[in-house]
Scaffold this active site. Sequence first.
Site, PDB file in Angstrom:
ATOM      1  N   CYS A  95       7.551   5.493  -6.095  1.00  0.00           N
ATOM      2  CA  CYS A  95       6.545   4.464  -5.820  1.00  0.00           C
ATOM      3  C   CYS A  95       5.099   4.917  -6.083  1.00  0.00           C
ATOM      4  CB  CYS A  95       6.746   3.957  -4.393  1.00  0.00           C
ATOM      5  SG  CYS A  95       5.979   2.356  -4.116  1.00  0.00           S
ATOM      6  N   ARG A 132       3.476  -8.972  -1.889  1.00  0.00           N
ATOM      7  CA  ARG A 132       4.092  -7.658  -2.098  1.00  0.00           C
ATOM      8  C   ARG A 132       5.572  -7.826  -2.422  1.00  0.00           C
ATOM      9  NH1 ARG A 132       1.044  -3.511  -0.731  1.00  0.00           N
ATOM     10  NH2 ARG A 132       2.795  -2.062  -0.564  1.00  0.00           N
ATOM     11  N   HIS A 196      12.565   3.538  -2.118  1.00  0.00           N
ATOM     12  CA  HIS A 196      12.439   4.455  -0.990  1.00  0.00           C
ATOM     13  C   HIS A 196      13.816   4.510  -0.337  1.00  0.00           C
ATOM     14  CE1 HIS A 196       8.011   4.442  -1.044  1.00  0.00           C
ATOM     15  NE2 HIS A 196       8.092   3.163  -1.308  1.00  0.00           N
TER      16      HIS A 196
HETATM   17  N1  GLN Z   1       0.205   1.595  -2.564  1.00  0.00           N
HETATM   18  C1  GLN Z   1       1.106   1.281  -3.622  1.00  0.00           C
HETATM   19  C2  GLN Z   1       1.448  -0.188  -3.710  1.00  0.00           C
HETATM   20  O1  GLN Z   1       1.334  -0.906  -2.756  1.00  0.00           O
HETATM   21  C3  GLN Z   1       2.350   2.135  -3.474  1.00  0.00           C
HETATM   22  C4  GLN Z   1       3.148   1.807  -2.259  1.00  0.00           C
HETATM   23  C5  GLN Z   1       4.307   2.726  -2.014  1.00  0.00           C
HETATM   24  O2  GLN Z   1       4.303   3.901  -2.371  1.00  0.00           O
HETATM   25  N2  GLN Z   1       5.304   2.189  -1.319  1.00  0.00           N
HETATM   26  O3  GLN Z   1       1.865  -0.644  -4.771  1.00  0.00           O
END
Ligand code: GLN
Length: 247
Positions: A95, A132, A196
């Site tokens: 990520c 998101r 993750h």
């Molecule tokens: N901050 C980044 C995003 O929101 C990565 C998030 C993450 O590593 N889960 O895309």
Amino acid sequence: MKTVKILHMYADMLDLYGDSGNMEVIGYRCRMRGIDCQVDTYSIDSEMPDFASYDLIYIGGGADLEQQHISADLLKCREGIKKAYESGTFLFLICGGYQLMGKYYRDADGNDIPGLGLFDYFTVAPDSRKLRCIGNIVIRTTFTGETVDMVGFENHGGQTQGVKTPLGEVLCGNGNCSKSKYEGYFEKNVIATYSHGPCLSKNPEIADYMISYCVNRGSDEKTELKKLDDTLEKQCRQVMLDRLLSK
Ligand code: GLN
């Protein structure tokens, strides 16, 4: 057999959803086979390591704020990481770590966090923090030589574009962009993913792909890894696959 040497970068900053657990999985699967595995850590202001002396470099994920915090330090490591990657060190990136190996990550406030530019992709987050990509994800991969439906959990605002060689095909979830067909980035010595979880406890084949790469790196003869009993891991994954793919 050689010692597998791993460098875990920014474990204290980039460790969303237990990403560090991926290192425990690799360590455990090495130990079960009698393979020595050394995991060193690197964080802001640590002494500059010899990146190319490692078989694998690992960077987990993190929120925008943590990505900003490590950015200047990561840029100082650019030449070392690039040299390591070019000499065959494996890069395993989750990520936020995945995003920062591309050209840049533009966060929700419009700030550009420069990436190392090792790869051509770039990532832009939408203006609204509410938009998101969140939830369980299934990615069909074939890079291990067999089809593995990888299970993971994604939570990212960033939309990654310009990926020419993705890790796999999205069967459930979003992937590189909202509702995209493909997820992650792959080269023979790079696995980058939004999964993750930590993703290796759910997908032991992916851990073994990297262990096998590390064990065999620089050797003329291929050593086959001893098979481990992954019945429980596979049963757990099947529960998730049944749940997610029957929707
Ligand atoms: N901050 C980044 C995003 O929101 C990565 C998030 C993450 O590593 N889960 O895309």
